[in-house]
Design a protein around this motif. Sequence first.
Motif, PDB file in Angstrom:
ATOM      1  N   ARG A 399       0.752  -1.120  -0.004  1.00 42.01           N
ATOM      2  CA  ARG A 399      -0.011   0.066  -0.007  1.00 42.01           C
ATOM      3  C   ARG A 399       0.908   1.216   0.125  1.00 42.01           C
ATOM      4  O   ARG A 399       1.591   1.570   1.027  1.00 42.01           O
ATOM      5  N   SER A 401       1.721   5.197  -0.011  1.00 40.90           N
ATOM      6  CA  SER A 401       1.031   6.731   0.668  1.00 40.90           C
ATOM      7  C   SER A 401       0.545   7.183  -0.306  1.00 40.90           C
ATOM      8  O   SER A 401       0.769   7.046  -1.296  1.00 40.90           O
ATOM      9  N   GLY A 402      -0.605   8.076   0.283  1.00 33.22           N
ATOM     10  CA  GLY A 402      -1.208   9.084  -0.655  1.00 33.22           C
ATOM     11  C   GLY A 402      -2.060   8.298  -1.725  1.00 33.22           C
ATOM     12  O   GLY A 402      -2.580   7.237  -1.227  1.00 33.22           O
ATOM     13  N   SER A 403      -2.056   8.858  -2.819  1.00 36.41           N
ATOM     14  CA  SER A 403      -2.995   8.341  -3.756  1.00 36.41           C
ATOM     15  C   SER A 403      -2.390   7.512  -4.761  1.00 36.41           C
ATOM     16  O   SER A 403      -2.960   7.336  -6.068  1.00 36.41           O
ATOM     17  N   ARG A 404      -1.040   7.326  -4.644  1.00 36.23           N
ATOM     18  CA  ARG A 404      -0.207   6.703  -5.649  1.00 36.23           C
ATOM     19  C   ARG A 404      -0.691   5.136  -5.811  1.00 36.23           C
ATOM     20  O   ARG A 404      -0.990   4.601  -5.202  1.00 36.23           O
ATOM     21  N   ARG A 405      -0.414   5.018  -7.108  1.00 30.80           N
ATOM     22  CA  ARG A 405      -0.907   3.410  -7.560  1.00 30.80           C
ATOM     23  C   ARG A 405       0.514   2.686  -8.221  1.00 30.80           C
ATOM     24  O   ARG A 405       1.426   3.221  -8.698  1.00 30.80           O
ATOM     25  N   ASP A 408       1.235   3.149 -11.872  1.00 30.43           N
ATOM     26  CA  ASP A 408       2.321   4.228 -12.435  1.00 30.43           C
ATOM     27  C   ASP A 408       3.523   4.018 -12.040  1.00 30.43           C
ATOM     28  O   ASP A 408       4.509   4.779 -12.643  1.00 30.43           O
ATOM     29  N   GLN A 441       1.413  -5.472  -6.062  1.00 29.86           N
ATOM     30  CA  GLN A 441       0.019  -5.714  -6.515  1.00 29.86           C
ATOM     31  C   GLN A 441      -0.095  -6.762  -7.732  1.00 29.86           C
ATOM     32  O   GLN A 441      -1.088  -7.735  -7.478  1.00 29.86           O
TER      33      GLN A 441
END
Length: 524
Positions: A399, A401-405, A408, A441
């Motif tokens: 997971r 931090s923030g909205s990073r994926r 990307d 992931q």
Amino acid sequence: MIDAVVVGSGHNALVSACYLARSGWSVEVIERDDVLGGAVSTVQRFPGHKVDRGSSAHIMVRHTGIVEELDLGAHGLRYLDCDPWAFAPAPVGSDRPGIVFHRSLAATYQSIRESCGTADADAYRRFVEVWGPRSARVMRAFSKPPTAPALLSSFWGLEAADGGIDLSRQFLGSGDALLDEYFESEHLKAALAWFGAQSGPPMSEPGTAPMVGFAALMHTIPPGRAVGGSGALTVALASRLRSDAGTVSLGDSVTALTRQGDVWTTRTSSGREIRSRVVVAGCHVLTTLDLLERGGYDSRTIDRWRHRIRIGPGIGMAVRLATDALPDYSSAPDSSVTHGLQLLVSDRAHLRLAHGAALAGELPPRPAVLGMSFSSLDPSIAPAGEHQVTLWSQWQPYRLSGSRRWSDLAGPEADRIIAEVDALAPGFSASVLDRHVQSPQDLEEEMGLLGGNVMHVEMSLDQMMMWRPLPELSGHRVPGADRLYLTGASTHPGGGVSGASGRSAAHIALRDDRRGLRRLWARR
């Protein structure tokens, strides 16, 4: 009705299936994937390349006796010794040679002497002499079910002359403390810490000293490379299973496990309902709990167990490369260093920063990289004129931090991982022809490794041995689910390629069956 359904085709599940079928049981293995073997499998990622999906070097299974007991050599399995079994390049800018860990202790001594000095070479010889027998005992403990008598006998059943209470203290100590006790060179400490950390926890944690101690066993039997790829092990296991009339069904996932009277019903996504006396669950323990809940097991109990099992923040990611050359390390004496594990860290601060970043959901300041280039040992996995290199970067957070994926960030992070090799083997990045990136992931989605953890659940002291994954579930059983047995990395002795969990689960099932028959005969 058959004797046993085995859920999942990971190597532990297949080992269980083989031991049961060898004893005359009717066995069917059900696998959701179209690829056999779970994380011990090999596929074609690039034209002409046999690329591992998960594990690559097999360390523990060669110490368990399972390969010989199941006669897997007769089913096509052949191992090549990784010798040298590891190489730690000298730090950038150093004028000293890197450290080469040979199977031969004498050759390793000489390499450490040239790189780190005589004092550390002498200390390493003492380390192997002391921790070799201790690690052999640990391996014996790993090869049995995690009962208190078996563990006490293996870990602390040494003669009083070997340390007594102080010995138990050392087993419960941290890997870092053990390294500081023996060695002066940070380069040598970092190499052994990185080897030990392949089990997951950082070497600052209690109970990690034996993970460092396993290095001493590599001078007895080094890591092995299965010819044709890691998946050659599970292919051989499946062949052995079929020779004893067992079957494997791919591409059909189990959806629920239900117990009614003395019969288990395994429901699958294709609509099958398979009745059996026994179920062996070789999937992730949390997946097994989901299947039991769907089959009617008490939801409150399942939920309580779920919340106590720790998967962790994420363990790592892999970059699989097709190249036209092997890494050419500046501090290597020759190209044979590419036969084994390439420990690409120069100090333990590198490891500690990576682990700390993962806890915060951050990418490591610098990736901590393990390199493997087994096409130098086994040319069959790559086309003529090409090579194959796997780079493992540990403590990459599942997971972010923030909205990073990860969708990307996986590509740019793979670039940084390759750059770590390039710094120690200049020009390596120019040799890359193709690549396949497996983020945490991706590991979860492709192989069911929840949280991207290749060890299933954290290998911290409180989730090992008779506490793995929980005390209630540690005996390869689930309370209230009679004749259902747990195996796989979620159970003792944990992750890595050993097969020991599979053998233990099968032996417990067979023993229960014999006891049941004795009770039946007594009643009659």
